[in-house]
Design an enzyme around this catalytic site. Sequence first.
Site, PDB file in Angstrom:
ATOM      1  CG  HIS A 241      -2.106  25.085 -25.090  1.00 20.19           C
ATOM      2  ND1 HIS A 241      -0.814  25.054 -24.608  1.00 20.19           N
ATOM      3  CD2 HIS A 241      -1.982  25.215 -26.439  1.00 20.19           C
ATOM      4  CE1 HIS A 241       0.045  25.161 -25.615  1.00 20.19           C
ATOM      5  NE2 HIS A 241      -0.627  25.265 -26.734  1.00 20.19           N
TER       6      HIS A 241
ATOM      7  CD  GLU B 296      -1.965  21.983 -27.392  1.00 19.96           C
ATOM      8  OE1 GLU B 296      -2.217  21.957 -28.617  1.00 19.96           O
ATOM      9  OE2 GLU B 296      -0.801  22.127 -26.948  1.00 19.96           O
ATOM     10  CD  GLU B 297       2.604  22.274 -26.482  1.00 21.01           C
ATOM     11  OE1 GLU B 297       2.670  21.346 -27.291  1.00 21.01           O
ATOM     12  OE2 GLU B 297       2.692  23.466 -26.807  1.00 21.01           O
TER      13      GLU B 297
ATOM     14  CG  ASP C  26      -2.372  26.336 -29.757  1.00 25.08           C
ATOM     15  OD1 ASP C  26      -1.349  26.914 -29.384  1.00 25.08           O
ATOM     16  OD2 ASP C  26      -2.470  25.095 -29.796  1.00 25.08           O
TER      17      ASP C  26
ATOM     18  CG  ASP D   1       2.878  26.215 -28.734  1.00 23.44           C
ATOM     19  OD1 ASP D   1       1.694  26.231 -28.378  1.00 23.44           O
ATOM     20  OD2 ASP D   1       3.463  25.188 -29.116  1.00 23.44           O
TER      21      ASP D   1
ATOM     22  CG  HIS E 180       6.886  22.265 -29.533  1.00 23.59           C
ATOM     23  ND1 HIS E 180       6.359  21.012 -29.758  1.00 23.59           N
ATOM     24  CD2 HIS E 180       5.834  23.042 -29.175  1.00 23.59           C
ATOM     25  CE1 HIS E 180       5.056  21.049 -29.555  1.00 23.59           C
ATOM     26  NE2 HIS E 180       4.712  22.275 -29.192  1.00 23.59           N
TER      27      HIS E 180
END
Length: 523
Positions: free
Chosen positions: A281, A333-334, A362, A293, A460
């Site tokens: 992603h 994706e998130e 990922d 990420d 994140h």
Amino acid sequence: MTNRVRLKSATHVRSASLSTAAALLLASPAFAGVGVDTSALNDAVTAEGVYAHLEVFQQIADDNGGNREASSEGFFASIDYVAREMTLAGYQVSVQLFPYVVFENRTPPELDQIAPVAASYEFNGDEGFATATYSGAGETTAIAEPVDVTVPAAADANSSTSGCEESDFAGFTAGNIALVQRGTCSFFIKAANAEAAGASGVMIFNEGQEGRTDVVGATLGEAGVGIPVIGISHALGASFVETETTLRLKVDAITEERVSGNILADTPIGKPEKTLVVGAHLDSVDVGPGINDNGSGSAALLEIALQMSNLGMLDSEETGVRNRVRFAWWGAEEAGLLGSEYYVYNLEDSQFEQIAANLNFDMVGSPNYARFVYDGDGSASEQAGPEGSAFIEWLFNDYFMDQGLAAAPTAFDGRSDYGPFIENGIPAGGLFTGAEDVKTEEEAAIFGGVAGEAYDACYHDECDTLENINMQGLGEMSDAAAYAINVLAVNDLPTPAAKLLGRKLSVANTAITLDHSGEFLKK
């Protein structure tokens, strides 16, 4: 343990010293191929080459508000970069745009009791409340007025008709907060009827039977209600029925449609009926640039694809790619795997049947990394992948063992873009270096790093920058990815088995919910 051998024969013949277990896997319906020399591609793919793409992603984020969130200018700049590089390298590139709806709490919602005694209730707490997806916005202080509720609960679940008919609101005091009970009709109908009766807000409490007591995680299904709507537990709702209560309710939320996209880049040669979909992603969360990420997986795939072109693997099926490879960079994706879901669920039947396998990458550069391989055979977790996934797991493990590197299984837990593939019967596998979970003492002894700390403490977060990348881990995982892609691209894979039975054909029309910080709650 019996001897193993890498797939390195230039004549495409696998050594007879292959272990018995591996030989059985290779003879299974999951794989009908033979050995291949992988050294050239592995030598060409370097951590430094991958890192160069990460530097571009970082610069894109820096130039676009600090992130590459799925609908942002930073994301579409990332699409432009990857699509341009892949087009120049000779791939057949398309961008698949798709819409999605976001419901966002822009600030934390609030629920406070004013009378008969003061109290505050926690947003998303076990004894608190949850905002209904597609709720309207607003603030009100008013009495909670029960509407045709049944307390104690009826014996049969899903029997309450509270708020389902306009007549339920006969005599309702305009301006009060409607207290309705979960039951036979939709939450939207209850909320719409309450708004039409002049309610300033709506609280939906759980019905009360076994399994129907917790805080209601409601969705209205669509926009259209203009007043605040929340879900609460049966116990809290019953207390408001028993005692007249004045409450203050505030919801600051928006519902809006956004657009994201997937990049699909096909090799110009290779059997389309034996397509290998290799994905990562491309989007980040909106609080940071998302360099690990998942800039790391995206950059690794980009570098592998470019080096395949540089080595002439796109020139001839005799010496290069024999099965079509579709490199995919997924959007949103998130936001809940939306890009990969959109791709899988909207394939025509003939296209769907061509997919032989999916590989997913990922997060492959976590600073406190471990070498995780998805558990295709289900030997270490609750869910095995579809038939063929066990071989993909073995392929990665075989590579790591040949390199003298330990690896450990990680579960197909639904948190990344392999999800829609395995859900629809497509073999899958991939690599992962860890996210917010904490590295154990045993793992630190095996992989190095620091026990008691997260694999990625910047998961994140705004600190997921270039400084958040472990170059050694990035190199090891990129090499493993290149190896598996090479093997599956040039071997004579079996024609994929029919998978249409039970296939999902569309994505449900559900909103994606963010909390007040912008963090998607679904992942």
